[in-house]
Design a protein around this motif. Sequence first.
Motif, PDB file in Angstrom:
ATOM      1  N   SER A   1       0.817  -1.201   0.000  1.00 52.43           N
ATOM      2  CA  SER A   1       0.000   0.000   0.000  1.00 52.43           C
ATOM      3  C   SER A   1       0.857   1.260   0.000  1.00 52.43           C
ATOM      4  O   SER A   1       0.327   2.356   0.061  1.00 52.43           O
ATOM      5  N   VAL A   2       2.166   1.119  -0.046  1.00 56.66           N
ATOM      6  CA  VAL A   2       3.076   2.259  -0.025  1.00 56.66           C
ATOM      7  C   VAL A   2       3.792   2.338  -1.371  1.00 56.66           C
ATOM      8  O   VAL A   2       4.355   1.355  -1.844  1.00 56.66           O
ATOM      9  N   THR A   3       3.758   3.517  -1.975  1.00 51.40           N
ATOM     10  CA  THR A   3       4.386   3.704  -3.282  1.00 51.40           C
ATOM     11  C   THR A   3       5.810   4.231  -3.125  1.00 51.40           C
ATOM     12  O   THR A   3       6.208   4.720  -2.046  1.00 51.40           O
ATOM     13  N   LEU A   4       6.558   4.158  -4.223  1.00 48.21           N
ATOM     14  CA  LEU A   4       7.923   4.678  -4.229  1.00 48.21           C
ATOM     15  C   LEU A   4       7.920   6.169  -3.914  1.00 48.21           C
ATOM     16  O   LEU A   4       8.798   6.658  -3.184  1.00 48.21           O
ATOM     17  N   GLU A   5       6.946   6.898  -4.463  1.00 45.60           N
ATOM     18  CA  GLU A   5       6.880   8.340  -4.201  1.00 45.60           C
ATOM     19  C   GLU A   5       6.682   8.625  -2.715  1.00 45.60           C
ATOM     20  O   GLU A   5       7.268   9.566  -2.169  1.00 45.60           O
ATOM     21  N   GLN A   6       5.857   7.828  -2.058  1.00 47.29           N
ATOM     22  CA  GLN A   6       5.656   8.015  -0.621  1.00 47.29           C
ATOM     23  C   GLN A   6       6.942   7.740   0.156  1.00 47.29           C
ATOM     24  O   GLN A   6       7.255   8.444   1.118  1.00 47.29           O
ATOM     25  N   ILE A   7       7.685   6.729  -0.266  1.00 47.36           N
ATOM     26  CA  ILE A   7       8.942   6.417   0.412  1.00 47.36           C
ATOM     27  C   ILE A   7       9.934   7.563   0.238  1.00 47.36           C
ATOM     28  O   ILE A   7      10.664   7.924   1.178  1.00 47.36           O
ATOM     29  N   ILE A   8       9.954   8.175  -0.944  1.00 49.61           N
ATOM     30  CA  ILE A   8      10.851   9.314  -1.179  1.00 49.61           C
ATOM     31  C   ILE A   8      10.467  10.480  -0.270  1.00 49.61           C
ATOM     32  O   ILE A   8      11.338  11.184   0.266  1.00 49.61           O
ATOM     33  N   LEU A   9       9.154  10.694  -0.062  1.00 48.36           N
ATOM     34  CA  LEU A   9       8.713  11.756   0.842  1.00 48.36           C
ATOM     35  C   LEU A   9       9.165  11.469   2.277  1.00 48.36           C
ATOM     36  O   LEU A   9       9.594  12.378   3.003  1.00 48.36           O
ATOM     37  N   ILE A  10       9.052  10.215   2.693  1.00 46.82           N
ATOM     38  CA  ILE A  10       9.515   9.843   4.041  1.00 46.82           C
ATOM     39  C   ILE A  10      11.021  10.055   4.149  1.00 46.82           C
ATOM     40  O   ILE A  10      11.533  10.491   5.185  1.00 46.82           O
ATOM     41  N   ALA A  11      11.754   9.774   3.064  1.00 46.28           N
ATOM     42  CA  ALA A  11      13.198  10.019   3.060  1.00 46.28           C
ATOM     43  C   ALA A  11      13.495  11.502   3.269  1.00 46.28           C
ATOM     44  O   ALA A  11      14.457  11.860   3.964  1.00 46.28           O
ATOM     45  N   GLY A  12      12.659  12.363   2.685  1.00 44.70           N
ATOM     46  CA  GLY A  12      12.821  13.797   2.927  1.00 44.70           C
ATOM     47  C   GLY A  12      12.628  14.154   4.384  1.00 44.70           C
ATOM     48  O   GLY A  12      13.341  15.002   4.931  1.00 44.70           O
ATOM     49  N   GLN A  13      11.669  13.498   5.036  1.00 42.96           N
ATOM     50  CA  GLN A  13      11.458  13.733   6.462  1.00 42.96           C
ATOM     51  C   GLN A  13      12.670  13.295   7.279  1.00 42.96           C
ATOM     52  O   GLN A  13      13.064  13.958   8.245  1.00 42.96           O
ATOM     53  N   GLU A  14      13.284  12.185   6.875  1.00 42.29           N
ATOM     54  CA  GLU A  14      14.497  11.730   7.567  1.00 42.29           C
ATOM     55  C   GLU A  14      15.623  12.750   7.385  1.00 42.29           C
ATOM     56  O   GLU A  14      16.393  13.012   8.322  1.00 42.29           O
ATOM     57  N   SER A  15      15.704  13.331   6.201  1.00 41.38           N
ATOM     58  CA  SER A  15      16.729  14.350   5.959  1.00 41.38           C
ATOM     59  C   SER A  15      16.497  15.575   6.840  1.00 41.38           C
ATOM     60  O   SER A  15      17.443  16.164   7.371  1.00 41.38           O
ATOM     61  N   VAL A  16      15.215  15.959   7.010  1.00 43.54           N
ATOM     62  CA  VAL A  16      14.890  17.093   7.874  1.00 43.54           C
ATOM     63  C   VAL A  16      15.353  16.828   9.298  1.00 43.54           C
ATOM     64  O   VAL A  16      15.959  17.685   9.955  1.00 43.54           O
TER      65      VAL A  16
END
Length: 353
Positions: free
Chosen positions: A3-18
């Motif tokens: 239920s999780v797309t690649l785009e969603q994972i990239i957004l979560i990666a941005g949160q990790e960067s923050v």
Amino acid sequence: MDSVTLEQIILIAGQESVELKHFYVGVEHLFLALTKLTGGVTLEILTQRGLLGYVLETMGRDTSGHSDDRRYWPDFHNTLRAERVISASRRAIEQGIAPDDRALLLAILDEGDSLPVRVFEELSTDINALRQAVAEWQGGAPVVAPTIPIEIDEPSLILSSAQERILREMFPDVNRIHVKRALQDGYSGAAVLLVQPVRQTLSYAPVVVKIDERQSIQYEKLRYDQLVKDILPPTSARIVDEPTLPADLAIGGIRYTFVHQTGADSPVNLRDYAARYGARNLSQFIRRALYDTFAEYWWGQNQPYHFQVWQEYELLLPAALVIELLPAGTTTPQMRTLYPKGPWSYRGGVNVG
């Protein structure tokens, strides 16, 4: 099914960067995002092999101390290595080789020179064996992304779990959903909220979210498209995107642009306005804010309108007839049997009682 797309994972990666106060998204952020997915292959495989704690601890050590304490802009750029990994993941997904989260982890392992791979090598992990385990892994439950937090300013405002789900599905690409206030307690039962989505460190413009019965939301969008959209004055609120209608919920949501007076942070509540300024000032406000604003495109054109009672009755008037379905053979002194589309529905004669 994932239920999780690649785009969603990239957004979560941005949160990790923050959280790390970085200004870019690298392979290490993509990998950390994978470890946040409940039911995902990364979390399951590393846990089974007893590697999760060591990997996260080592990566935390290697990613800290290399960042500025301040962020100067809200968005990111991907590193070249991250771009290669993302592109490889997309190809695997499009070819049906692996679902989104597994495709990304395989791409990270295949790239071979990122921080996560170096951490595995430091822990003497057999990369080939790890890759094979990932490729052969069969997950049972859907992959679930971290829950987007919802902040509510009004202590008295309590949202149901279904209403919260509507908000999260309506704003899937944000870090936080800020509910500033409820705009009204609609007698129809609808919840009307002033909502401000927040992504990374950037707060977006507030929008008005209406949550109501699924059919009501669908009908509202239909009427808007057919009768309203093309004749609205430029300063009026407009529907943003399609309604949010989860298939397994009885409710749905729709969002409007937020229009307010200069210097105000909420729309004008006519009941409060009347109580404060009186009926005469209220009538002048309605004339100025509503009639004069919309007259050019609507009633000011003096188009004849034929009132269709049969179509408009349910929209404009309260229920005047209550019908109860009773078991066959049930009788009461006051009971009168009504047959669908019988003569009673077209002429008078139905009395109270």
